[in-house]
Motif scaffolding. Sequence first.
Motif, PDB file in Angstrom:
ATOM      1  N   MET A   1       0.902  -1.078  -0.030  1.00 24.98           N
ATOM      2  CA  MET A   1       0.133  -0.133   0.173  1.00 24.98           C
ATOM      3  C   MET A   1       1.005   1.170  -0.091  1.00 24.98           C
ATOM      4  N   THR A   2       0.562   2.274  -0.865  1.00 23.06           N
ATOM      5  CA  THR A   2       1.222   3.369  -0.784  1.00 23.06           C
ATOM      6  C   THR A   2       1.019   4.197   0.486  1.00 23.06           C
ATOM      7  N   PRO A   3       2.044   5.034   0.751  1.00 22.74           N
ATOM      8  CA  PRO A   3       2.008   6.054   1.832  1.00 22.74           C
ATOM      9  C   PRO A   3       0.766   6.827   1.624  1.00 22.74           C
ATOM     10  N   THR A   4       0.333   7.299   0.442  1.00 22.77           N
ATOM     11  CA  THR A   4      -0.899   8.246   0.382  1.00 22.77           C
ATOM     12  C   THR A   4      -2.012   7.427   0.769  1.00 22.77           C
ATOM     13  N   THR A   5      -2.217   6.231   0.224  1.00 21.10           N
ATOM     14  CA  THR A   5      -3.289   5.333   0.590  1.00 21.10           C
ATOM     15  C   THR A   5      -3.590   5.073   1.927  1.00 21.10           C
ATOM     16  N   ALA A   6      -2.485   4.720   2.728  1.00 22.62           N
ATOM     17  CA  ALA A   6      -2.551   4.507   4.012  1.00 22.62           C
ATOM     18  C   ALA A   6      -3.083   5.559   4.659  1.00 22.62           C
ATOM     19  N   ILE A   7      -2.311   6.741   4.422  1.00 27.71           N
ATOM     20  CA  ILE A   7      -2.882   7.928   5.345  1.00 27.71           C
ATOM     21  C   ILE A   7      -4.426   8.443   5.072  1.00 27.71           C
ATOM     22  N   ARG A   8      -4.782   8.251   3.638  1.00 26.26           N
ATOM     23  CA  ARG A   8      -6.256   8.339   3.467  1.00 26.26           C
ATOM     24  C   ARG A   8      -7.212   7.295   4.488  1.00 26.26           C
ATOM     25  N   ARG A   9      -6.818   6.130   4.279  1.00 26.69           N
ATOM     26  CA  ARG A   9      -7.264   5.004   5.236  1.00 26.69           C
ATOM     27  C   ARG A   9      -7.348   5.391   6.625  1.00 26.69           C
ATOM     28  N   PHE A  10      -6.010   5.683   7.004  1.00 31.92           N
ATOM     29  CA  PHE A  10      -5.955   6.100   8.478  1.00 31.92           C
ATOM     30  C   PHE A  10      -6.787   7.316   8.976  1.00 31.92           C
ATOM     31  N   ARG A  11      -7.138   8.348   8.080  1.00 33.76           N
ATOM     32  CA  ARG A  11      -7.882   9.306   8.476  1.00 33.76           C
ATOM     33  C   ARG A  11      -9.378   9.063   8.168  1.00 33.76           C
ATOM     34  N   ILE A  12      -9.446   8.097   7.376  1.00 30.79           N
ATOM     35  CA  ILE A  12     -11.164   7.640   7.482  1.00 30.79           C
ATOM     36  C   ILE A  12     -11.373   6.745   8.613  1.00 30.79           C
ATOM     37  N   VAL A  13     -10.676   5.838   8.830  1.00 32.51           N
ATOM     38  CA  VAL A  13     -10.951   5.214  10.219  1.00 32.51           C
ATOM     39  C   VAL A  13     -10.827   6.029  11.531  1.00 32.51           C
ATOM     40  N   LEU A  14      -9.852   6.896  11.795  1.00 33.66           N
ATOM     41  CA  LEU A  14      -9.618   7.619  12.747  1.00 33.66           C
ATOM     42  C   LEU A  14     -10.823   8.800  12.820  1.00 33.66           C
ATOM     43  N   GLY A  15     -11.241   9.099  11.858  1.00 29.60           N
ATOM     44  CA  GLY A  15     -12.378  10.020  11.719  1.00 29.60           C
ATOM     45  C   GLY A  15     -13.752   9.387  12.242  1.00 29.60           C
ATOM     46  N   LEU A  16     -13.801   8.280  11.952  1.00 29.50           N
ATOM     47  CA  LEU A  16     -15.098   7.482  12.206  1.00 29.50           C
ATOM     48  C   LEU A  16     -14.987   7.150  13.574  1.00 29.50           C
ATOM     49  N   PHE A  17     -13.845   6.870  14.291  1.00 30.68           N
ATOM     50  CA  PHE A  17     -13.514   6.754  15.827  1.00 30.68           C
ATOM     51  C   PHE A  17     -13.962   7.910  16.585  1.00 30.68           C
TER      52      PHE A  17
END
Length: 169
Positions: A1-17
């Motif tokens: 996974m690219t760093p950009t994709t990982a950051i996007r997923r991180f932000r989505i999951v943390l945002g939901l949290f």
Amino acid sequence: MTPTTAIRRFRIVLGLFIVGLIVSGVTAFPLLPEMKLLAGWLGVGDAVSPAGHDGLTFWILTVKCGLEDMYGQYPWIAYGTDWLAFAHIVIALFFIGPLIKPREARSAIWTGIAACFLVIPLALICGPVRGIPLYWRLIDCSFGVLGSVPLFYCLSLLRDVSPPSEEQR
């Protein structure tokens, strides 16, 4: 996974949290209306006492009647749950920094995981003292366990963003 994709997923999951924390906090404000609604859904909304009921309906009616009595005679006690709601919102704010700067998020994520797991001893120790039924305490424990899942996922995503420094290991 690219760093950009990982950051996007991180932000989505943390945002939901974060949203989950805020929603769970806000629901601590209208406890009595929520219990009346729940009692209505269970078909016992008109009951004035938990007597004659068992299981979940007994507990829901016990809480509803207790809140009605408390709000009627001692409304200031509800101020404690107002602070509980506020605390959830404040805890959510501590995850805004990691949302903005994911690469610097490891300590906040680990603190969140620790807080999630500390729900378990709190529920299992304080629950019996307060007369909370075991099944209700287990539901409370599940929030701690389930809350840690997105945080562990965020931690795993951070591995794809940048390797941890010596301090972070």
